[in-house]
Motif scaffolding. Structure first.
Motif, short mmCIF file in Angstrom:
data_model
loop_
_atom_site.label_atom_id
_atom_site.label_comp_id
_atom_site.label_asym_id
_atom_site.label_seq_id
_atom_site.Cartn_x
_atom_site.Cartn_y
_atom_site.Cartn_z
N VAL A 295 -39.02 -20.45 -29.49
CA VAL A 295 -38.84 -19.53 -30.50
C VAL A 295 -37.16 -20.20 -30.27
O VAL A 295 -36.51 -20.80 -29.85
CB VAL A 295 -38.76 -18.41 -29.27
N ILE A 297 -33.32 -18.23 -30.44
CA ILE A 297 -31.84 -17.69 -30.46
C ILE A 297 -30.46 -18.17 -30.38
O ILE A 297 -30.54 -18.90 -30.15
CB ILE A 297 -32.41 -16.38 -29.02
N ARG A 316 -38.20 -12.68 -27.60
CA ARG A 316 -38.32 -13.19 -28.50
C ARG A 316 -40.15 -13.89 -28.09
O ARG A 316 -40.63 -14.35 -28.27
CB ARG A 316 -37.49 -14.54 -29.05
N VAL A 365 -30.89 -11.25 -31.60
CA VAL A 365 -32.02 -10.80 -31.68
C VAL A 365 -33.68 -10.16 -32.21
O VAL A 365 -34.37 -10.69 -32.99
CB VAL A 365 -32.51 -11.24 -30.40
#
Length: 500
Positions: A295, A297, A316, A365
């Protein structure tokens, strides 16, 4: 579902030489690299011009020069090619955290969960292809469910996007060499008439294993997604990072949240030591089946607030599939900027503007970078050009809208045509019809004439717009314009809604 991009660079050695400026061969003249094969000098890397002239890797250098007297030959440098390929792979991390080498002339990018940041799979491939083309790197790209399928389509097919679940159909027409089998295995298959991958899927597996060994079925199952295919992600040595390995696999949401908090707490001291703040964090979970989950961000401003970064990463976590368990985790700041210490507050300080960075980061996000922005003024007479999107926390540009130039709260892009009737030239309309609804005008102001920007485009030299601010009998306000004088039969358009 996993989605992987294969980036195939058919002329990587020669492209690297041209970009580095280490060879003066003109772009339209053939260039090749030469390697030593025992006592023979053979062609190793070829550019597009050399391939068009009929040259191929492995051909004798003497034969190639006899065929093409003007051929430029340069000694091959595999180590330099590999180092440059790794640097290109690190650059490709702008698209996704997991980028792996596919030597000697390719890269694999696991874009699972990252394509939405670029508007989808097709825009991501288009952006990557355009950037490589601008830098003089020839490339063919393919996107599929598995690394082997994507690599096969990129190297032996036409490239493009293989739809989810479409690996078997995409591979059927490709030669068996696309499975990365050894030369002897390929020749053995060709001797019995199995030249295409589609022919393998029609055969009994037991017979294939007995005659050609387990390696053939292993390669085929990897390409079709029946066997896991891990990727060894590149990591820049200078990347601030923190890692954890677990005695037992974890997978519960609460456990992953604690892992994220622990990793952030370990990473922040390293950022402080270097005087840096994170602008982008990549979190990679290593599953027990070696199919890593990642993931990413981003932050609007450099940050090393561990609690804030952990909250963003936790947002996430629903995208992470732990599978049969996660045995390790890695957190790296793949994009950083200098961050100096500053005083947050002081007893004698006056009113301070609120810090919106945390709010903007959360919105980024949750909504994506394309949906979080602010509008900035642009010096242009045309309303649709007088504004542009900038990052939410971007510094003021020094340009402001004139206070005495009213504009509506919302502009339509593009303006929509309406039917309108005016009593006399230059007068506002009495009514107009928009989207099959008739609006009778009670009050109006105008016209405000705007001319085209001839210095932008010659076609705008004759552009004329007469704008009117109008209010209907129902109290609604609109911004209308006519694209020419009434005697020139100018048409009416609706450009704005709301208070002006």
């Amino acid at each position: 579902m996993r989605r992987v991009v294969s980036l195939y660079l058919p002329s990587w050695p020669t492209d690297r030489l041209r970009r580095s400026g280490s060879h003066a061969a003109p772009p339209d003249e053939p260039l090749a690299t030469v390697a030593q094969d025992g006592a023979r000098r053979v062609l190793a890397g070829l550019d597009a011009a050399a391939r068009r002239l009929g040259l191929s890797p492995g051909m004798s250098a003497a034969q190639a020069q006899a065929m093409i007297p003007g051929l430029h030959l340069v000694p091959a440098a595999p180590a330099a090619d590999a180092a440059a390929l790794e640097r290109l792979g690190l650059w490709c991390q702008r698209y996704a955290p997991i980028v792996a080498l596919d030597p000697p002339d390719g890269l694999l990018i696991d874009v699972t969960g990252a394509t939405h940041l670029f508007g989808g799979e097709a825009p991501l491939l288009a952006d990557l292809s355009a950037r490589l083309e601008r830098t003089g790197i020839a490339a063919r790209l393919a996107l599929a469910d598995t690394p082997s399928c994507a690599s096969a389509v990129a190297r032996f097919g036409q490239g493009g996007i293989v739809p989810p679940g479409g690996a078997e159909q995409a591979l059927a027409a490709l030669p068996v060499a696309a499975l990365r089998l050894g030369g002897e295995a390929v020749r053995a298959l060709q001797e019995v008439g199995l030249t295409r991958i589609g022919g393998l899927t029609d055969q009994p597996r037991a017979a294939l294993r007995l005659r050609f060994g387990p390696e053939l079925l292993f390669r085929l199952d990897r390409a079709l997604g029946r066997e896991p295919e891990p990727l060894a992600a590149l990591v820049a040595p200078e990347t601030p990072c923190a890692a954890l390995r677990f005695a037992e696999p974890v997978g519960a949401r609460e456990s992953l949240e604690r892992v994220v908090a622990d990793l952030c707490a370990r990473l922040v001291p390293e950022l402080e030591r270097r005087g840096l703040g994170a602008r982008r964090l990549d979190l990679v979970f290593a599953r027990v089946d070696r199919l890593d989950q990642a993931v990413r961000i981003g932050t609007a401003r450099p940050s090393r607030d561990a609690a804030h970064l952990a909250r963003l990463l936790t947002e996430r976590l629903p995208l992470v599939d732990p599978g049969f368990g996660i045995e390790a985790a890695w957190l790296g700041a793949s994009r950083v900027e200098p961050l100096v210490e500053s005083q947050a507050s002081h007893l004698a300080a006056g009113p301070q503007a609120p810090d919106l960075a945390a709010l903007v980061d959360t919105l980024l996000v949750r909504l994506g970078a394309a949906r979080v922005y602010r509008l900035a003024p642009v010096e242009s007479d045309l309303p649709e050009r007088a504004v542009r999107r900038v990052p939410a926390l971007a510094a003021p540009l020094g340009t402001v809208w004139p206070a005495d130039l009213p504009r509506p709260a919302r502009l339509l892009a593009p303006p929509e045509p309406v039917s309108a009737v005016a009593e006399i030239p230059d007068a506002p309309p009495l009514f107009f019809v928009w989207r099959n609804t008739r609006h009778r005008i009670a009050r109006a102001d105008g016209p405000e004439r705007i001319l085209g920007e001839w210095w932008v485009a010659e076609a705008e030299a004759d552009l004329i717009r007469d704008y009117y601010r109008v209010e209907t009998e129902a109290g609604e306000r609109f911004w209308l314009f006519r694209d020419g004088p009434m005697e020139a039969q100018g048409r009416w358009w609706l450009h704005g809604l709301g208070e002006a």
